[in-house]
Write an enzyme that holds these catalytic residues in place. Structure first.
Site, mmCIF file in Angstrom:
data_model
loop_
_atom_site.group_PDB
_atom_site.id
_atom_site.type_symbol
_atom_site.label_atom_id
_atom_site.label_comp_id
_atom_site.label_asym_id
_atom_site.label_seq_id
_atom_site.Cartn_x
_atom_site.Cartn_y
_atom_site.Cartn_z
ATOM 1 N N LYS A 140 0.780 -1.240 0.111
ATOM 2 C CA LYS A 140 0.086 -0.062 -0.026
ATOM 3 C C LYS A 140 0.868 1.238 0.225
ATOM 4 O O LYS A 140 2.093 1.226 0.417
ATOM 5 C CB LYS A 140 -0.810 -0.222 1.147
ATOM 6 C CG LYS A 140 -1.829 -1.172 1.045
ATOM 7 C CD LYS A 140 -2.895 -1.212 2.296
ATOM 8 C CE LYS A 140 -4.087 -2.323 2.389
ATOM 9 N NZ LYS A 140 -4.881 -2.238 3.122
ATOM 10 N N TYR B 141 -12.657 -2.338 -3.729
ATOM 11 C CA TYR B 141 -13.145 -2.070 -2.378
ATOM 12 C C TYR B 141 -14.548 -2.318 -2.313
ATOM 13 O O TYR B 141 -14.938 -1.638 -1.171
ATOM 14 C CB TYR B 141 -12.087 -1.170 -1.344
ATOM 15 C CG TYR B 141 -11.061 -1.484 -0.921
ATOM 16 C CD1 TYR B 141 -10.678 -2.793 -0.128
ATOM 17 C CD2 TYR B 141 -9.708 -0.854 -1.198
ATOM 18 C CE1 TYR B 141 -9.407 -3.043 0.572
ATOM 19 C CE2 TYR B 141 -8.446 -1.209 -0.870
ATOM 20 C CZ TYR B 141 -8.300 -2.318 0.119
ATOM 21 O OH TYR B 141 -7.325 -2.785 0.512
ATOM 22 N N PHE C 2 -15.441 4.010 6.879
ATOM 23 C CA PHE C 2 -14.327 4.180 6.459
ATOM 24 C C PHE C 2 -13.777 4.218 4.980
ATOM 25 O O PHE C 2 -12.869 4.381 4.426
ATOM 26 C CB PHE C 2 -13.105 3.368 7.134
ATOM 27 C CG PHE C 2 -13.179 1.688 6.933
ATOM 28 C CD1 PHE C 2 -12.890 1.096 6.016
ATOM 29 C CD2 PHE C 2 -13.739 0.979 8.008
ATOM 30 C CE1 PHE C 2 -13.026 -0.309 5.704
ATOM 31 C CE2 PHE C 2 -14.184 -0.297 7.812
ATOM 32 C CZ PHE C 2 -13.848 -0.862 6.874
ATOM 33 N N ARG D 67 -2.102 -14.591 4.555
ATOM 34 C CA ARG D 67 -2.829 -13.834 5.733
ATOM 35 C C ARG D 67 -2.200 -13.873 6.927
ATOM 36 O O ARG D 67 -2.174 -12.838 7.824
ATOM 37 C CB ARG D 67 -4.299 -14.387 6.054
ATOM 38 C CG ARG D 67 -5.108 -14.285 4.498
ATOM 39 C CD ARG D 67 -5.819 -12.883 4.308
ATOM 40 N NE ARG D 67 -6.569 -12.450 5.400
ATOM 41 C CZ ARG D 67 -7.063 -11.029 5.326
ATOM 42 N NH1 ARG D 67 -7.045 -10.494 4.297
ATOM 43 N NH2 ARG D 67 -7.819 -10.903 6.334
ATOM 44 N N THR E 286 -5.434 -6.989 10.961
ATOM 45 C CA THR E 286 -5.670 -5.675 10.041
ATOM 46 C C THR E 286 -5.233 -4.648 11.191
ATOM 47 O O THR E 286 -4.507 -3.475 10.631
ATOM 48 C CB THR E 286 -7.376 -5.566 10.079
ATOM 49 O OG1 THR E 286 -7.781 -6.568 9.383
ATOM 50 C CG2 THR E 286 -7.725 -4.236 8.944
ATOM 51 N N ARG F 43 2.461 -6.654 9.448
ATOM 52 C CA ARG F 43 1.719 -5.326 9.919
ATOM 53 C C ARG F 43 2.377 -5.068 11.419
ATOM 54 O O ARG F 43 2.492 -4.010 11.636
ATOM 55 C CB ARG F 43 0.189 -5.635 10.086
ATOM 56 C CG ARG F 43 -0.368 -5.573 8.420
ATOM 57 C CD ARG F 43 -1.895 -6.038 8.493
ATOM 58 N NE ARG F 43 -2.402 -5.664 7.236
ATOM 59 C CZ ARG F 43 -3.684 -6.230 6.716
ATOM 60 N NH1 ARG F 43 -4.198 -7.072 7.658
ATOM 61 N NH2 ARG F 43 -4.200 -5.700 5.734
ATOM 62 N N ASN G 121 -1.904 0.124 6.876
ATOM 63 C CA ASN G 121 -1.684 -1.243 7.366
ATOM 64 C C ASN G 121 -0.738 -1.786 6.428
ATOM 65 O O ASN G 121 -0.562 -3.019 6.470
ATOM 66 C CB ASN G 121 -2.757 -1.944 7.865
ATOM 67 C CG ASN G 121 -3.736 -2.220 6.896
ATOM 68 O OD1 ASN G 121 -3.480 -1.836 5.661
ATOM 69 N ND2 ASN G 121 -4.695 -2.938 7.372
ATOM 70 N N HIS H 248 -2.143 -5.728 1.470
ATOM 71 C CA HIS H 248 -3.673 -6.245 1.350
ATOM 72 C C HIS H 248 -3.306 -7.611 0.861
ATOM 73 O O HIS H 248 -2.269 -7.824 0.173
ATOM 74 C CB HIS H 248 -4.267 -5.555 0.196
ATOM 75 C CG HIS H 248 -5.321 -6.338 -0.363
ATOM 76 N ND1 HIS H 248 -6.471 -6.425 0.222
ATOM 77 C CD2 HIS H 248 -5.494 -7.410 -1.252
ATOM 78 C CE1 HIS H 248 -7.231 -7.379 -0.343
ATOM 79 N NE2 HIS H 248 -6.847 -7.867 -1.339
ATOM 80 N N GLU I 215 -9.333 -10.918 -7.880
ATOM 81 C CA GLU I 215 -8.543 -9.648 -7.670
ATOM 82 C C GLU I 215 -7.429 -9.885 -8.546
ATOM 83 O O GLU I 215 -6.780 -8.662 -9.137
ATOM 84 C CB GLU I 215 -8.134 -9.696 -6.028
ATOM 85 C CG GLU I 215 -9.216 -9.329 -5.272
ATOM 86 C CD GLU I 215 -8.751 -9.691 -3.662
ATOM 87 O OE1 GLU I 215 -9.690 -8.893 -2.917
ATOM 88 O OE2 GLU I 215 -7.682 -9.909 -3.502
HETATM 89 P P1 GDP Z 1 -7.692 -6.817 5.741
HETATM 90 O O1 GDP Z 1 -8.603 -8.041 5.019
HETATM 91 O O2 GDP Z 1 -6.993 -7.403 7.020
HETATM 92 O O3 GDP Z 1 -7.300 -5.943 4.854
HETATM 93 O O4 GDP Z 1 -9.035 -6.036 6.303
HETATM 94 P P2 GDP Z 1 -10.553 -5.514 5.860
HETATM 95 O O5 GDP Z 1 -10.960 -6.250 4.675
HETATM 96 O O6 GDP Z 1 -11.527 -5.705 7.157
HETATM 97 O O7 GDP Z 1 -10.490 -3.932 5.690
HETATM 98 C C1 GDP Z 1 -9.902 -3.599 4.365
HETATM 99 C C2 GDP Z 1 -9.005 -2.518 4.555
HETATM 100 O O8 GDP Z 1 -9.619 -1.246 4.872
HETATM 101 C C3 GDP Z 1 -7.943 -2.613 5.698
HETATM 102 O O9 GDP Z 1 -6.711 -3.326 5.338
HETATM 103 C C4 GDP Z 1 -7.651 -1.422 6.037
HETATM 104 O O10 GDP Z 1 -6.678 -0.642 5.148
HETATM 105 C C5 GDP Z 1 -9.048 -0.362 5.950
HETATM 106 N N1 GDP Z 1 -9.612 -0.429 7.062
HETATM 107 C C6 GDP Z 1 -10.372 -1.604 7.873
HETATM 108 N N2 GDP Z 1 -10.914 -1.147 9.038
HETATM 109 C C7 GDP Z 1 -10.649 0.367 9.037
HETATM 110 C C8 GDP Z 1 -10.968 1.318 9.890
HETATM 111 O O11 GDP Z 1 -11.720 1.238 11.199
HETATM 112 N N3 GDP Z 1 -10.478 2.574 9.522
HETATM 113 C C9 GDP Z 1 -9.919 2.979 8.387
HETATM 114 N N4 GDP Z 1 -9.510 3.961 8.153
HETATM 115 N N5 GDP Z 1 -9.615 2.003 7.611
HETATM 116 C C10 GDP Z 1 -10.069 0.851 7.725
#
Ligand code: GDP
Length: 140
Positions: free
Chosen positions: A11, A51, A59, A87, A93, A104, A114, A117, A128
């Site tokens: 990212k 996304y 968010f 993962r 996350t 991370r 973070n 992805h 994807e």
């Molecule tokens: P991942 O699969 O671990 O990447 O997590 P998710 O699928 O739940 O979320 C996708 C992405 O959205 C995350 O990697 C973060 O970059 C972003 N994200 C998730 N939760 C939050 C949040 O509470 N705030 C913000 N700003 N970004 C978030």
């Protein structure tokens, strides 16, 4: 276990801090092979589509803005059980909850910024990968 391919993004917070090599080292040390890699600037439309499952989340706007704020590196990773393995290597996350030694835990700035992805299922990995790579650009 089967050989799988998963989709990865380094990212904008990773490219901004010159961490692409450091993150790739963790990926390769975990036994995952980088079989395709390209540095791109994600368009607003690409980020929104990528996304879209999060479109209703509070968010979403912030996430799209972040993913288009600087260059990213899109990758295809290959290996035994690659989807679950990556993962595990990425960590939770929220970096505050990420296990020791994960990408991370080592590098992420916050739950939003973070660093990486990784696809959450084999089915999503296929979808994807197709969004960013042609088959001919993946060299296993
Ligand atoms: P991942 O699969 O671990 O990447 O997590 P998710 O699928 O739940 O979320 C996708 C992405 O959205 C995350 O990697 C973060 O970059 C972003 N994200 C998730 N939760 C939050 C949040 O509470 N705030 C913000 N700003 N970004 C978030």
């Amino acid at each position: 276990m089967a050989t799988e391919r998963t989709f990865s993004i380094l990212k904008p917070d990773a490219t901004a801090r010159n961490l692409t090599g450091a993150v790739n080292a963790v990926i390769e040390e975990a036994g995952l092979r980088i079989v395709a890699q390209r540095r791109i600037r994600m368009s607003d439309a690409q980020a929104k589509k990528f996304y879209e499952v999060h479109a209703e989340r509070p968010f979403y706007g912030e996430l799209v803005e972040f993913m288009t704020s600087g260059p990213v590196v899109v990758q295809v990773l290959e290996g035994e059980n690659a989807v679950a393995k990556y993962r595990e290597v990425m960590g939770a996350t929220n970096p505050a909850q990420a296990a020791e030694g994960t990408i991370r835990q080592k590098f992420a700035k916050s739950v939003g910024e973070n660093t990486v992805h990784g696809s959450d299922s084999l089915e999503n990995a296929g979808i994807e990968i197709k969004q960013f790579f042609d088959d001919k650009d993946i060299v296993g």
